[in-house]
Motif scaffolding. Sequence first.
Motif, PDB file in Angstrom:
ATOM      1  N   ASN A  30       5.540 -10.379  -6.659  1.00  0.00           N
ATOM      2  CA  ASN A  30       6.202  -9.130  -6.278  1.00  0.00           C
ATOM      3  C   ASN A  30       5.344  -7.895  -6.564  1.00  0.00           C
ATOM      4  OD1 ASN A  30       8.531  -8.142  -4.966  1.00  0.00           O
ATOM      5  ND2 ASN A  30       9.342  -7.362  -6.898  1.00  0.00           N
ATOM      6  N   GLU A  31       4.022  -8.063  -6.566  1.00  0.00           N
ATOM      7  CA  GLU A  31       3.098  -6.954  -6.777  1.00  0.00           C
ATOM      8  C   GLU A  31       2.095  -6.897  -5.631  1.00  0.00           C
ATOM      9  OE1 GLU A  31       1.252  -7.517 -10.550  1.00  0.00           O
ATOM     10  OE2 GLU A  31       3.044  -6.982 -11.696  1.00  0.00           O
ATOM     11  N   LEU A  32       1.769  -5.693  -5.201  1.00  0.00           N
ATOM     12  CA  LEU A  32       0.843  -5.493  -4.084  1.00  0.00           C
ATOM     13  C   LEU A  32      -0.549  -5.137  -4.594  1.00  0.00           C
ATOM     14  CD1 LEU A  32       0.079  -5.008  -1.097  1.00  0.00           C
ATOM     15  CD2 LEU A  32       0.987  -2.681  -1.356  1.00  0.00           C
ATOM     16  N   THR A  33      -1.537  -5.869  -4.109  1.00  0.00           N
ATOM     17  CA  THR A  33      -2.937  -5.570  -4.399  1.00  0.00           C
ATOM     18  C   THR A  33      -3.658  -5.285  -3.091  1.00  0.00           C
ATOM     19  OG1 THR A  33      -2.966  -7.016  -6.341  1.00  0.00           O
ATOM     20  CG2 THR A  33      -5.097  -6.421  -5.390  1.00  0.00           C
ATOM     21  N   PRO A 110     -18.213 -13.838  -4.107  1.00  0.00           N
ATOM     22  CA  PRO A 110     -19.567 -13.424  -3.728  1.00  0.00           C
ATOM     23  C   PRO A 110     -20.085 -12.241  -4.534  1.00  0.00           C
ATOM     24  CG  PRO A 110     -17.979 -12.700  -2.090  1.00  0.00           C
ATOM     25  CD  PRO A 110     -17.239 -13.586  -3.034  1.00  0.00           C
ATOM     26  N   ASN A 111     -19.173 -11.373  -4.996  1.00  0.00           N
ATOM     27  CA  ASN A 111     -19.558 -10.225  -5.815  1.00  0.00           C
ATOM     28  C   ASN A 111     -19.066 -10.432  -7.235  1.00  0.00           C
ATOM     29  OD1 ASN A 111     -18.699  -8.809  -2.878  1.00  0.00           O
ATOM     30  ND2 ASN A 111     -20.698  -8.279  -3.694  1.00  0.00           N
ATOM     31  N   ARG A 112     -19.899 -10.039  -8.189  1.00  0.00           N
ATOM     32  CA  ARG A 112     -19.582 -10.338  -9.582  1.00  0.00           C
ATOM     33  C   ARG A 112     -18.603  -9.349 -10.214  1.00  0.00           C
ATOM     34  NH1 ARG A 112     -23.878 -10.736 -14.682  1.00  0.00           N
ATOM     35  NH2 ARG A 112     -22.262 -10.918 -16.293  1.00  0.00           N
ATOM     36  N   PHE A 113     -18.834  -8.046 -10.024  1.00  0.00           N
ATOM     37  CA  PHE A 113     -18.041  -7.045 -10.734  1.00  0.00           C
ATOM     38  C   PHE A 113     -17.049  -6.350  -9.813  1.00  0.00           C
ATOM     39  CE2 PHE A 113     -21.990  -7.304 -13.227  1.00  0.00           C
ATOM     40  CZ  PHE A 113     -21.455  -7.578 -14.479  1.00  0.00           C
ATOM     41  N   ALA A 114     -15.887  -6.043 -10.388  1.00  0.00           N
ATOM     42  CA  ALA A 114     -14.857  -5.302  -9.659  1.00  0.00           C
ATOM     43  C   ALA A 114     -14.236  -4.278 -10.594  1.00  0.00           C
ATOM     44  CB  ALA A 114     -13.781  -6.250  -9.131  1.00  0.00           C
ATOM     45  N   ALA A 115     -13.735  -3.211 -10.001  1.00  0.00           N
ATOM     46  CA  ALA A 115     -12.957  -2.222 -10.740  1.00  0.00           C
ATOM     47  C   ALA A 115     -11.551  -2.242 -10.164  1.00  0.00           C
ATOM     48  CB  ALA A 115     -13.566  -0.832 -10.616  1.00  0.00           C
ATOM     49  N   VAL A 116     -10.566  -2.202 -11.051  1.00  0.00           N
ATOM     50  CA  VAL A 116      -9.168  -2.321 -10.638  1.00  0.00           C
ATOM     51  C   VAL A 116      -8.403  -1.084 -11.097  1.00  0.00           C
ATOM     52  CG1 VAL A 116      -7.095  -3.742 -10.700  1.00  0.00           C
ATOM     53  CG2 VAL A 116      -9.351  -4.824 -10.881  1.00  0.00           C
ATOM     54  N   TYR A 117      -7.648  -0.485 -10.181  1.00  0.00           N
ATOM     55  CA  TYR A 117      -6.917   0.752 -10.450  1.00  0.00           C
ATOM     56  C   TYR A 117      -5.422   0.496 -10.258  1.00  0.00           C
ATOM     57  CZ  TYR A 117     -11.611   2.594  -9.608  1.00  0.00           C
ATOM     58  OH  TYR A 117     -12.980   2.816  -9.638  1.00  0.00           O
ATOM     59  N   HIS A 118      -4.620   0.895 -11.241  1.00  0.00           N
ATOM     60  CA  HIS A 118      -3.169   0.736 -11.164  1.00  0.00           C
ATOM     61  C   HIS A 118      -2.530   2.116 -10.960  1.00  0.00           C
ATOM     62  CE1 HIS A 118      -3.127  -3.510 -12.504  1.00  0.00           C
ATOM     63  NE2 HIS A 118      -4.250  -3.147 -13.092  1.00  0.00           N
ATOM     64  N   LEU A 119      -1.848   2.272  -9.829  1.00  0.00           N
ATOM     65  CA  LEU A 119      -1.275   3.566  -9.465  1.00  0.00           C
ATOM     66  C   LEU A 119       0.250   3.507  -9.483  1.00  0.00           C
ATOM     67  CD1 LEU A 119      -3.561   4.500  -6.426  1.00  0.00           C
ATOM     68  CD2 LEU A 119      -3.857   5.122  -8.826  1.00  0.00           C
ATOM     69  N   LEU A 120       0.858   4.629  -9.847  1.00  0.00           N
ATOM     70  CA  LEU A 120       2.309   4.752  -9.900  1.00  0.00           C
ATOM     71  C   LEU A 120       2.753   5.978  -9.109  1.00  0.00           C
ATOM     72  CD1 LEU A 120       5.194   4.211 -11.064  1.00  0.00           C
ATOM     73  CD2 LEU A 120       4.493   5.617 -13.036  1.00  0.00           C
ATOM     74  N   SER A 121       3.749   5.777  -8.264  1.00  0.00           N
ATOM     75  CA  SER A 121       4.395   6.891  -7.566  1.00  0.00           C
ATOM     76  C   SER A 121       5.751   7.121  -8.226  1.00  0.00           C
ATOM     77  CB  SER A 121       4.585   6.572  -6.077  1.00  0.00           C
ATOM     78  OG  SER A 121       5.321   7.609  -5.449  1.00  0.00           O
ATOM     79  N   VAL A 122       5.849   8.185  -9.003  1.00  0.00           N
ATOM     80  CA  VAL A 122       7.112   8.519  -9.651  1.00  0.00           C
ATOM     81  C   VAL A 122       8.132   8.959  -8.613  1.00  0.00           C
ATOM     82  CG1 VAL A 122       8.222  10.034 -11.333  1.00  0.00           C
ATOM     83  CG2 VAL A 122       5.917   9.163 -11.780  1.00  0.00           C
ATOM     84  N   LYS A 123       7.666   9.710  -7.639  1.00  0.00           N
ATOM     85  CA  LYS A 123       8.552  10.241  -6.602  1.00  0.00           C
ATOM     86  C   LYS A 123       9.218   9.128  -5.807  1.00  0.00           C
ATOM     87  CE  LYS A 123       8.495  13.194  -2.482  1.00  0.00           C
ATOM     88  NZ  LYS A 123       7.646  14.046  -1.607  1.00  0.00           N
ATOM     89  N   ASN A 125       9.076   5.753  -6.703  1.00  0.00           N
ATOM     90  CA  ASN A 125       9.348   4.582  -7.545  1.00  0.00           C
ATOM     91  C   ASN A 125       8.602   3.355  -7.019  1.00  0.00           C
ATOM     92  OD1 ASN A 125      10.383   3.157  -9.664  1.00  0.00           O
ATOM     93  ND2 ASN A 125      12.465   3.000  -8.875  1.00  0.00           N
ATOM     94  N   ALA A 126       7.275   3.496  -6.900  1.00  0.00           N
ATOM     95  CA  ALA A 126       6.454   2.426  -6.335  1.00  0.00           C
ATOM     96  C   ALA A 126       5.149   2.291  -7.122  1.00  0.00           C
ATOM     97  CB  ALA A 126       6.147   2.707  -4.870  1.00  0.00           C
ATOM     98  N   ARG A 127       4.613   1.084  -7.082  1.00  0.00           N
ATOM     99  CA  ARG A 127       3.336   0.807  -7.742  1.00  0.00           C
ATOM    100  C   ARG A 127       2.420   0.070  -6.769  1.00  0.00           C
ATOM    101  NH1 ARG A 127       3.472   1.153 -13.497  1.00  0.00           N
ATOM    102  NH2 ARG A 127       5.579   1.534 -14.292  1.00  0.00           N
ATOM    103  N   VAL A 128       1.113   0.252  -6.967  1.00  0.00           N
ATOM    104  CA  VAL A 128       0.132  -0.473  -6.172  1.00  0.00           C
ATOM    105  C   VAL A 128      -1.122  -0.675  -7.012  1.00  0.00           C
ATOM    106  CG1 VAL A 128      -0.934   1.600  -5.162  1.00  0.00           C
ATOM    107  CG2 VAL A 128      -1.054  -0.579  -3.930  1.00  0.00           C
ATOM    108  N   ARG A 129      -1.785  -1.784  -6.760  1.00  0.00           N
ATOM    109  CA  ARG A 129      -3.043  -2.091  -7.439  1.00  0.00           C
ATOM    110  C   ARG A 129      -4.172  -1.996  -6.414  1.00  0.00           C
ATOM    111  NH1 ARG A 129      -1.886  -6.837  -8.709  1.00  0.00           N
ATOM    112  NH2 ARG A 129      -1.140  -6.475 -10.850  1.00  0.00           N
ATOM    113  N   ILE A 130      -5.179  -1.191  -6.710  1.00  0.00           N
ATOM    114  CA  ILE A 130      -6.338  -1.032  -5.831  1.00  0.00           C
ATOM    115  C   ILE A 130      -7.531  -1.703  -6.491  1.00  0.00           C
ATOM    116  CG2 ILE A 130      -7.853   0.585  -4.641  1.00  0.00           C
ATOM    117  CD1 ILE A 130      -4.988   0.666  -3.647  1.00  0.00           C
TER     118      ILE A 130
END
Length: 231
Positions: A30-33, A110-123, A125-130
């Motif tokens: 139930n989480e979006l990436t 294929p790629n070794r390193f990644a950066a992951v960002y967790h965002l929250l929309s208070v307005k 009430n939503a979350r997304v992972r980039i």
Amino acid sequence: MSVILRPETILTTLSSVLGDRIVSSKIAKNELTIIVDSDHLHETMELLHTNDKLPFENLMDVCGVDYAAYGIAEWDVEASNHGFSRAVHETSVGRKESSLDEVRKNAEMPNRFAAVYHLLSVKCNARVRIKTFMKDDNFPMVDSVNDIYKSANWFEREAFDLFGIIFNGHPDLRRILTDYGFIGHPLRKDFPLTGHVEIWYDPELERVVYQPVSIESRVVIPRVIRKEEQN
């Protein structure tokens, strides 16, 4: 209280906002990436922050990931219900003189390193992972989003300290968790499990002393006790 948006709804809305900037997406537990190209990360994060349809005002976390040995099982578990049997291979990443290059040949990513960002929309009430992958394994770099989200400052410093990811444009990219003279990045998969140096306080010199690691690298076999099955 506003209704929590379903990940499918979030994806539909963000697809209209981001367009072809989305490389791929996945909904799990139930989480979006959403995966985006590292060259387009900054403009993507800016759109996520400022768009009218579904604005994400808060950056909750930034973390690094090292996929060096992803898909390669380090643990080989063969145990009955009446005992224990678990060990790791001496040649696995981070142990003794194991070769990361050989491991990378069999890794799934294929790629070794990644950066992951967790965002929250208070307005909304939503979350997304980039998530974005670095294109150069030897010099992983991506643009800083500190100018968009001020909370990224320390998060990006942490990812730099622990994984060696360079955030281009960061105003003060220094180590934040390890010592000033620390060597390497401790959460990389090829970082020795014993580290590079050990420190101790010398009462005669009245100061902390750094010296090469004296601990012998060895395979640790944790004991796993299993209860007998009840009939």
